[in-house]
Design an enzyme around this catalytic site. Sequence first.
Site, PDB file in Angstrom:
ATOM      1  N   GLU A  11      53.904  70.211  31.459  1.00 37.52           N
ATOM      2  CA  GLU A  11      52.749  69.390  31.058  1.00 37.52           C
ATOM      3  C   GLU A  11      51.935  70.111  29.989  1.00 37.52           C
ATOM      4  O   GLU A  11      51.502  69.513  29.011  1.00 37.52           O
ATOM      5  CB  GLU A  11      51.902  69.068  32.283  1.00 37.52           C
ATOM      6  CG  GLU A  11      50.603  68.311  32.011  1.00 37.52           C
ATOM      7  CD  GLU A  11      50.803  66.974  31.308  1.00 37.52           C
ATOM      8  OE1 GLU A  11      51.943  66.495  31.218  1.00 37.52           O
ATOM      9  OE2 GLU A  11      49.801  66.417  30.811  1.00 37.52           O
ATOM     10  N   HIS A  48      68.313  82.983  30.759  1.00 31.86           N
ATOM     11  CA  HIS A  48      69.543  82.210  30.504  1.00 31.86           C
ATOM     12  C   HIS A  48      69.525  81.566  29.114  1.00 31.86           C
ATOM     13  O   HIS A  48      69.987  80.443  28.937  1.00 31.86           O
ATOM     14  CB  HIS A  48      69.702  81.162  31.603  1.00 31.86           C
ATOM     15  CG  HIS A  48      69.713  81.756  32.968  1.00 31.86           C
ATOM     16  ND1 HIS A  48      70.797  82.412  33.500  1.00 31.86           N
ATOM     17  CD2 HIS A  48      68.736  81.877  33.892  1.00 31.86           C
ATOM     18  CE1 HIS A  48      70.510  82.868  34.691  1.00 31.86           C
ATOM     19  NE2 HIS A  48      69.264  82.561  34.968  1.00 31.86           N
TER      20      HIS A  48
END
Length: 610
Positions: free
Chosen positions: A483, A506
Site C-alpha cells: 500500500e 530472491h
Amino acid sequence: MCGIVGYVGPKKSMTTLIDGLKRLEYRGYDSAGISIMNGKGVETRKAKGKIAALEQAISAHPLDGNIGIAHTRWATHGPPNEMNAHPHTDCTGTISVVHNGIIENYGPLRAMLQKTGHTFTSETDTEVLAHLIEAAFDGNLEEAVIDALALVEGTYGIAVISAKDPDKIVAARKGSPLLIGLGDQPGEYYVASDVAAILQHTRQVVYLDDGEMAILTRTGYEVCDLDAQTVKKGVSRIDWDLDQIEKGGFDHFMLKEIFEQPTTIQNTMRGRLVPDEGFSKLGGLNLTKEELQQLDQIVITACGTSWHSALIGEMMIEEHARIRCEVEYASEFRYRNPIITDKTLCVVISQSGETADTLAAMREAKRRGAKTLGLVNVVGSTIAREDDGGIYLHAGPEIGVASTKAFTSQVIALALLTLKLGRLRNMSVVKGREVAQALEELPGQIQSMLDRAAEVEKIAEEFVTATNFLYLGRGYNFPVALEGALKLKEISYIHAEGYPAAEMKHGPIALIDENMPVVFIAPHDSVFDKVVSNVQEVKARGGRVIALTSRDEPALHGKIDYEFRIPQTIDMLNPVLAAIPLQLLAYYIAAKRGLNVDQPRNLAKSVTVE
Ligand code: AGP
C-alpha cells in the site's frame, strides 16, 4: 458527511439555500432537498442526484418564503433516492428536519414511534428525529427538540423548522459540525454545517459546540445548552477563502482525508464494538449465526488499495477466526474457474462500490452460490445494492483519488468481521477484549502520529528527486508495504515496489545501492527480529533505510538512516498505524514535486470500466 444550510431574515430564502447547497457540492453527495416556511405551512422539495435536479423540482413547483433549511445527503442509512433525501418531516408535514451524523439507536426509536402510531416514509435514521420532535411538541419548538434529543444516541448536527412555531430555526449539534452565520442585515441569520455554504453572505460566525443549541429568529439569536440554559458564545471572523475552506484549511483533499482518520475510524467502529464481551455487532451481515459458523472458506476480492486491505483481512481471519481465506484480484477472479460452494462467503471490498471488476467478481461468486458481503464506503452504490449483506465503512466522501481513510476504515471493518467470526468459533473472550481494546486505542494513536507529521515531511524532503523506492514488511506489514508503494507511485509518479522483506534475497536485492531508498515497516511485532537481518542486508549494500519502528531498537542502531516512531499495538492492527506515515510520506514527496495530488495523471477515483 452531509451538508446543511438554513436561513432566516428579510430576504426570500430559496436562492440563498440553493446557492449554499452548491457550495457544499465538493463534500460529495447523492441527493438534496429544501424546506421553506411559506406563510401557510412548510413546503418541501427533494431530488436524487445533483442540485440541478432539485432546482428542476423547485421550478416545477416554486417555493416562496423567508425561512428555510436545505440539505445535501451523503447516504449512511438507506440508499440515495428522493424518499431518503432530507429534509424529513413528521406525520403532519409541519415539522421539517435536516441532519448530519449517525443515530445509533434509530431502530428501537423507530419501533417505539411506530407503536404509538407514527408512520414513516423513508429508510433513514434521520426521520426518527422529525417524529420524536412531533411527539414531544407542545407549542414550543426548541423545548420539543431538547426532549427529542434526550432520547437520541449517536451524532448529529441538525436544523429544524415547524409551521406550528413558524418564525424560527432551531439548530443543535453533538459530534457533527454546525455554525451560525450573522447576516449583514438586522434579523438575518444562517445556520450551516460548513462555513463554505454561507461565506458569500457573511464572515461573522458563531461555532456551536457539542451539547449546544441555537434558536434563530428575525429578532435575534440565542445559544443554550440542552438544559435550556443560555450559553455565552464569541463571534469568529472567517479569513479563509472558499478553496481553503473546502479543504478544511489543508492544501489538498488527500491531506485533509489523511488527517480525518482518527474520526473516520471511530465512525467505522461506532455502535459496532462490545468491548466488555470482546465482540462486534454487525447489523448488516444478513447471515445467521449458524450460517456464519458453517462457513468453510472465505474469498475476499477487490482491486488496488482495497486488495491490500483484503490481504490484511485474510491474515486476520485465518489467524483469529480459523477459517480458510483466499484473496483474489477481482479482475482475475471474474475469469478464473474458482472453487465456490454455498459454504463460501465472498467478501467484496470497494470504497466506491462501483469498480467494474469488483462488481463482476461479486456477481460471478453469487452465480456460483456464494453468499456475498460488501465492505463499501458509498451507501447505495451498485455493489452495496447487489451484495447479500454489508458493512458500510462510514468514512465519509473520499475526494482524493489516492485512497487513504477508506483503506484504514476497510482494515477496521475487517477487524470487526474477524472479531465477529472469531468469537463465534475459537477466539476467547480474553483475546476478544484485547482486540476490542486495541481498536479503541487507535484513534488517539493515529492522532499522536498526525501531530508529528512534520517529522515525515522532513524525511520526504530528502527524497523529492528519488526515482525508485522499495517498501518491505513481513506478516501483517507486507500488505502495508504494497500500500505504501502504491500511494507513492500513484501520486508522485516515482517507481515503487512492495515486497515481503524476506523476498529481497530472491532477486530484488540486486537493485540495492546508495540510490535506492528502502522503507521498512518494522514495529516490534512477532516477526521483528527477522526484519532486522533484512535491514542489515540492505545496509550492507549501501541502501538508504527509512524505518517505521514502535520503540527504540538497539538492534537497529547504526543501521537506519531515517526513523519514524509509530505507537505499539497488536500485530493485526499495525497496518492501521503504519499506513499513516506512509500516506504522509507519499503526500509530501508528491506535493514537493508540485504534482496534482488530488487528481494524479491517468487515474480515476472509481474505475467503472474493465
Ligand atoms: C487507491 O489509492 C487507488 N486509487 C485504487 O487502487 C483504488 O483502490 C481501486 O481502484 C479500487 O477502488 P474501490 O475501492 O473504489 O473499488
